[in-house]
Design a protein around this motif. Structure first.
Motif, PDB file in Angstrom:
ATOM      1  N   ILE A 388     -14.395 -11.210  -7.094  1.00  0.00           N
ATOM      2  CA  ILE A 388     -14.539 -10.629  -5.750  1.00  0.00           C
ATOM      3  C   ILE A 388     -14.887  -9.157  -5.890  1.00  0.00           C
ATOM      4  N   PRO A 389     -15.861  -8.648  -5.170  1.00  0.00           N
ATOM      5  CA  PRO A 389     -16.242  -7.238  -5.289  1.00  0.00           C
ATOM      6  C   PRO A 389     -15.077  -6.305  -4.970  1.00  0.00           C
ATOM      7  N   THR A 390     -15.025  -5.181  -5.665  1.00  0.00           N
ATOM      8  CA  THR A 390     -13.935  -4.224  -5.476  1.00  0.00           C
ATOM      9  C   THR A 390     -13.879  -3.726  -4.043  1.00  0.00           C
ATOM     10  N   TRP A 391     -15.055  -3.574  -3.397  1.00  0.00           N
ATOM     11  CA  TRP A 391     -15.072  -3.041  -2.031  1.00  0.00           C
ATOM     12  C   TRP A 391     -14.356  -3.970  -1.051  1.00  0.00           C
ATOM     13  N   PHE A 392     -14.241  -5.243  -1.421  1.00  0.00           N
ATOM     14  CA  PHE A 392     -13.513  -6.194  -0.572  1.00  0.00           C
ATOM     15  C   PHE A 392     -12.084  -6.414  -1.075  1.00  0.00           C
ATOM     16  N   LEU A 393     -11.915  -6.484  -2.408  1.00  0.00           N
ATOM     17  CA  LEU A 393     -10.611  -6.798  -2.997  1.00  0.00           C
ATOM     18  C   LEU A 393      -9.591  -5.707  -2.728  1.00  0.00           C
ATOM     19  N   VAL A 394      -9.989  -4.441  -2.877  1.00  0.00           N
ATOM     20  CA  VAL A 394      -9.048  -3.327  -2.690  1.00  0.00           C
ATOM     21  C   VAL A 394      -8.484  -3.291  -1.268  1.00  0.00           C
ATOM     22  N   PRO A 395      -9.333  -3.337  -0.219  1.00  0.00           N
ATOM     23  CA  PRO A 395      -8.757  -3.360   1.140  1.00  0.00           C
ATOM     24  C   PRO A 395      -7.893  -4.598   1.392  1.00  0.00           C
ATOM     25  N   ALA A 396      -8.273  -5.735   0.804  1.00  0.00           N
ATOM     26  CA  ALA A 396      -7.489  -6.958   1.006  1.00  0.00           C
ATOM     27  C   ALA A 396      -6.089  -6.812   0.412  1.00  0.00           C
ATOM     28  N   ILE A 397      -6.015  -6.273  -0.816  1.00  0.00           N
ATOM     29  CA  ILE A 397      -4.706  -6.047  -1.444  1.00  0.00           C
ATOM     30  C   ILE A 397      -3.896  -5.058  -0.625  1.00  0.00           C
ATOM     31  N   ALA A 398      -4.554  -4.001  -0.145  1.00  0.00           N
ATOM     32  CA  ALA A 398      -3.863  -2.971   0.640  1.00  0.00           C
ATOM     33  C   ALA A 398      -3.289  -3.557   1.932  1.00  0.00           C
ATOM     34  N   ILE A 399      -4.063  -4.405   2.600  1.00  0.00           N
ATOM     35  CA  ILE A 399      -3.608  -5.000   3.866  1.00  0.00           C
ATOM     36  C   ILE A 399      -2.415  -5.923   3.632  1.00  0.00           C
ATOM     37  N   VAL A 400      -2.531  -6.799   2.632  1.00  0.00           N
ATOM     38  CA  VAL A 400      -1.437  -7.737   2.345  1.00  0.00           C
ATOM     39  C   VAL A 400      -0.172  -6.979   1.940  1.00  0.00           C
ATOM     40  N   SER A 401      -0.342  -5.931   1.125  1.00  0.00           N
ATOM     41  CA  SER A 401       0.805  -5.132   0.684  1.00  0.00           C
ATOM     42  C   SER A 401       1.468  -4.439   1.871  1.00  0.00           C
ATOM     43  N   ALA A 402       0.654  -3.855   2.755  1.00  0.00           N
ATOM     44  CA  ALA A 402       1.196  -3.147   3.916  1.00  0.00           C
ATOM     45  C   ALA A 402       1.939  -4.101   4.849  1.00  0.00           C
ATOM     46  N   VAL A 403       1.393  -5.294   5.054  1.00  0.00           N
ATOM     47  CA  VAL A 403       2.051  -6.281   5.912  1.00  0.00           C
ATOM     48  C   VAL A 403       3.392  -6.700   5.312  1.00  0.00           C
ATOM     49  N   GLY A 404       3.421  -6.919   3.972  1.00  0.00           N
ATOM     50  CA  GLY A 404       4.659  -7.306   3.305  1.00  0.00           C
ATOM     51  C   GLY A 404       5.740  -6.255   3.433  1.00  0.00           C
ATOM     52  N   VAL A 405       5.355  -4.981   3.320  1.00  0.00           N
ATOM     53  CA  VAL A 405       6.331  -3.886   3.430  1.00  0.00           C
ATOM     54  C   VAL A 405       6.785  -3.706   4.877  1.00  0.00           C
ATOM     55  N   TYR A 406       5.846  -3.747   5.806  1.00  0.00           N
ATOM     56  CA  TYR A 406       6.168  -3.517   7.218  1.00  0.00           C
ATOM     57  C   TYR A 406       7.087  -4.612   7.765  1.00  0.00           C
ATOM     58  N   ALA A 407       6.981  -5.805   7.208  1.00  0.00           N
ATOM     59  CA  ALA A 407       7.784  -6.932   7.702  1.00  0.00           C
ATOM     60  C   ALA A 407       9.272  -6.767   7.409  1.00  0.00           C
ATOM     61  N   VAL A 408       9.642  -5.885   6.477  1.00  0.00           N
ATOM     62  CA  VAL A 408      11.050  -5.729   6.109  1.00  0.00           C
ATOM     63  C   VAL A 408      11.842  -5.103   7.245  1.00  0.00           C
ATOM     64  N   HIS A 409      11.448  -3.899   7.679  1.00  0.00           N
ATOM     65  CA  HIS A 409      12.171  -3.186   8.736  1.00  0.00           C
ATOM     66  C   HIS A 409      11.302  -2.842   9.935  1.00  0.00           C
ATOM     67  N   SER A 410      10.012  -3.162   9.841  1.00  0.00           N
ATOM     68  CA  SER A 410       9.057  -2.849  10.916  1.00  0.00           C
ATOM     69  C   SER A 410       9.044  -1.355  11.241  1.00  0.00           C
ATOM     70  N   THR A 411       9.034  -0.521  10.186  1.00  0.00           N
ATOM     71  CA  THR A 411       8.974   0.927  10.384  1.00  0.00           C
ATOM     72  C   THR A 411       7.805   1.504   9.594  1.00  0.00           C
ATOM     73  N   THR A 412       7.187   2.521  10.172  1.00  0.00           N
ATOM     74  CA  THR A 412       6.087   3.200   9.467  1.00  0.00           C
ATOM     75  C   THR A 412       6.621   4.033   8.313  1.00  0.00           C
ATOM     76  N   PHE A 413       7.920   4.373   8.336  1.00  0.00           N
ATOM     77  CA  PHE A 413       8.500   5.145   7.230  1.00  0.00           C
ATOM     78  C   PHE A 413       8.365   4.379   5.916  1.00  0.00           C
ATOM     79  N   ASP A 414       8.614   3.054   5.965  1.00  0.00           N
ATOM     80  CA  ASP A 414       8.482   2.246   4.754  1.00  0.00           C
ATOM     81  C   ASP A 414       7.053   2.268   4.226  1.00  0.00           C
ATOM     82  N   LEU A 415       6.086   2.298   5.131  1.00  0.00           N
ATOM     83  CA  LEU A 415       4.682   2.367   4.708  1.00  0.00           C
ATOM     84  C   LEU A 415       4.387   3.695   4.027  1.00  0.00           C
TER      85      LEU A 415
END
Length: 500
Positions: A388-415
Motif C-alpha cells: 500500500i502506498p505510504t501516502w495512504f498507509l500513514v493516514p490510515a494508521i494515524a486514523i485507526v490509532s487515534a480512534v483507538g486512543v479516543y475510545a478509552v476516555h473520549s478526551t482530546t487530552f489522550d490524543l
C-alpha cells in the motif's frame, strides 16, 4: 474415562450448526479486532458481551462467541506487529522485535506463517492441559499470593537483561522510563497525587493504549515519513509466503518450550500473556547459540512469543472455570458473562453443567483449527498491506490509532498525550533506545507495585514476607542468577581471550 466422555459431550454442543457458525464469526471478528492497534481482546470481548446478551444466546453459545473472539485476537495481534511494527495489544510487543525486521527483509509471509502455526501449537498444548489437569492446576495456582507475584514480577524485570546485550545502559534506561510512567496517577492506598502536575486527566494514570500507540504507532509513522522523504525503501518485496523445513526445525524447540511456559504463566490469575511472551522471548534468546541474531529477524523470536501468547490465553480459562477467579482481564469480562446467566463457576461446574464447560473447551479446539485454516490462506492478502502506498498507509494508521486512543476516555487530552509520547519515542528510536523494555517496564511496574503493597499490608510492613515462601525464594534466586551470571561469563571469556 469420565473426562473423555464429557469431552465428547462438549463436541456435541460445539458442533451444533448454530454454535459452529458462532465460532466462525467469533474467530473472524477476533482476528480483525486483534490486528487493529489499541483494541485488543478485552475491548473485543467487552463490545460483544452486550450483543450476545441482547440476542438472547444460550449460555454455552455466548461463551463460545466470547472465547473465540479472545483466541482470534491473540492470532490477529501478530499481523500489525509484523507488517507495521504496531502491536495490536501488549502481548504482541515481543513479536514485533523480530517479526518486523523479517518483513523489512522481505520475509513477511514466513513470519506470518510461522506465527500462525506456533499460535496453533501453543493453544493446542494449553487446551490439552485444561482437559487433563484443570482442577489440579487450579489448586496449584492458589499457592501464589502477593509475595509470590512480586517475586515473579522481579524475575520478569530481571529477564529484561537478556534484551540488554547490544546496549545495556540504554535498555536499562528505557525500562526505568517505563517504570516511571507507571507511577503517574493517584496512589490507590494513600490517595496522594503522583506526577500529575495538577492535571485532572492524569489522575487515573497514563493508559496503556496511549503509551503503546504513542511509542510504537506514532513513532513508526514519523520514521516511515522520514524514510519516504529521504528516498529509502523501508520494506523489501515479499518473497515466499510459507516457512521451509529448515525454519520449521529451528522453531520446534522454542515453540514447545514457550507453549509450556506460557500455559503455566496463564494459569496464574492476573499474570497474563504479556509476561508469558516476555519471559519466553528472553529465555529463547539466552538458550540460542547465536543470541545476536535476535532482534534482527530471527524466526525463533517470532515463534516463541506467539506460542506463549496463545498458550497463556487458553491457560487463563483454568482459574476462571475452576475457581471463579479471572486469569486475565479478558476472562474477567467473560466471568461477568457467566454472572449474567446466573452461573457460578467452580469445580462443581465441570460435572453439574458439563454442556457449558466442555462445550467451551471443545469450541476452543475447533476455533484453533478454524483460525489456522483462515490465517494460512490469508497470508498473501495480509502481505499486500506492505505494498500500500505510504501516502495512504500513514493516514490510515494515524486514523485507526487515534480512534483507538479516543475510545478509552473520549478526551482530546489522550490524543495530545499520544502525539507527545510518539515524538518522544521517535527521538528515543533515533538515538537507538529500544522501545520494548520501556513498554514492559510500564506494564510490569504497575503489577510490581500493586503486589508489593498487598504483601506488605498482609505482613504489617514486614519485608520478610517477600522471601518467606519457597516459590518466592526460587523466583528471586533465578532473578539474581539472570542478572549476575551473564556479566560473570563475559568477564571470564574476556580473561580467557586475554590469556590466549
Amino acid at each position: 474415562m469420565d473426562t473423555w466422555l464429557y469431552l465428547s459431550q462438549g463436541f456435541e454442543v460445539a458442533l451444533v450448526p448454530k454454535n459452529l457458525l458462532i465460532a466462525l464469526i467469533g474467530c473472524f471478528i477476533g482476528t480483525v479486532v486483534g490486528l487493529l492497534p489499541g483494541l485488543g481482546p478485552i475491548n473485543g470481548v467487552a463490545i460483544l458481551l452486550p450483543l450476545a446478551f441482547a440476542l438472547k444466546l444460550p449460555a454455552e453459545s455466548a461463551l463460545i462467541l466470547l472465547a473465540t473472539v479472545y483466541i482470534g485476537c491473540e492470532y490477529g495481534g501478530r499481523i500489525s506487529s509484523i507488517l507495521l511494527n504496531v502491536p495490536g495489544d501488549a502481548a504482541a510487543i515481543m513479536t514485533a522485535l523480530d517479526g518486523h525486521p523479517m518483513a523489512k527483509q522481505g520475509r513477511a509471509g514466513v513470519a506470518l506463517s510461522i506465527s500462525a502455526v506456533s499460535s496453533f501449537c501453543g493453544s493446542l498444548l494449553a487446551i490439552t492441559g485444561i482437559i487433563l489437569f484443570a482442577p489440579l492446576l487450579a489448586r496449584w495456582s492458589l499457592a501464589f499470593g502477593p509475595a509470590e507475584y512480586f517475586a515473579l514480577m522481579v524475575f520478569a524485570i530481571a529477564c529484561l537483561g537478556s534484551m540488554m546485550s547490544q546496549n545495556p545502559i540504554k535498555s536499562l534506561f528505557a525500562a526505568l522510563i517505563g517504570l516511571g510512567l507507571a507511577t503517574v496517577g493517584v496512589d490507590a492506598n494513600t490517595g496522594v497525587y503522583r506526577f500529575t502536575f495538577d492535571n485532572v486527566h492524569l489522575s487515573d494514570g497514563i493508559q496503556f493504549i496511549v503509551v503503546v500507540i504513542g511509542l510504537f504507532s506514532v513513532s513508526e509513522i514519523l520514521l516511515m515519513l522520514e524514510s519516504t522523504a529521504s528516498g529509502q525503501k523501508a520494506i523489501k518485496k515479499t518473497g515466499r509466503l510459507l516457512f521451509n523445513r529448515k525454519e520449521a526445525a529451528m522453531c520446534v524447540g522454542p515453540t514447545l518450550r514457550s507453549s509450556v511456559i506460557g500455559f503455566f504463566v496463564g494459569i496464574l490469575p492476573g499474570a497474563g500473556a504479556t509476561i508469558a511472551s516476555a519471559i519466553t522471548y528472553m529465555t529463547e534468546k539466552r538458550l540460542s547459540g547465536n543470541s545476536d541474531s535476535f532482534g534482527k529477524g530471527d524466526i525463533r523470536g517470532v515463534a516463541a512469543p506467539e506460542a506463549a501468547n496463545n498458550a497463556s490465553a487458553c491457560g487463563s480459562f483454568i482459574p476462571m472455570l475452576t475457581l471463579g477467579v479471572p486469569g486475565s482481564g479478558t476472562t474477567a469480562v467473560m466471568l461477568g458473562a457467566l454472572t449474567l446467566y446466573n452461573i457460578t463457576p467452580g469445580p462443581a461446574m465441570f460435572t453439574e453443567q458439563p454442556d457449558i464447560v466442555w462445550g467451551l473447551i471443545a469450541a476452543l479446539l475447533i476455533a484453533n483449527v478454524l483460525l489456522l485454516i483462515m490465517n494460512i490462506p490469508m497470508i498473501g492478502v495480509f502481505t499486500r498491506m506492505l505494498s500500500i502506498p505510504t501516502w495512504f498507509l500513514v493516514p490510515a494508521i494515524a486514523i485507526v490509532s487515534a480512534v483507538g486512543v479516543y475510545a478509552v476516555h473520549s478526551t482530546t487530552f489522550d490524543l495530545m498525550l499520544m502525539v507527545g509520547l510518539g515524538v518522544f519515542g521517535y527521538l528515543l528510536r533515533k538515538m537507538n533506545f529500544p522501545m520494548s523494555p520501556l513498554i514492559l517496564g510500564f506494564v510490569l511496574g504497575e503489577m510490581l507495585e500493586q503486589n508489593l503493597r498487598r504483601a506488605l499490608s498482609i505482613s504489617n510492613g514486614n519485608f520478610a514476607i517477600l522471601w518467606s515462601s519457597n516459590i518466592a525464594q526460587i523466583l528471586l534466586a533465578l532473578a539474581v542468577m539472570v542478572i549476575v551470571i551473564p556479566p560473570v561469563l563475559r568477564i571470564m571469556k574476556k580473561r580467557r581471550n586475554n590469556n590466549t
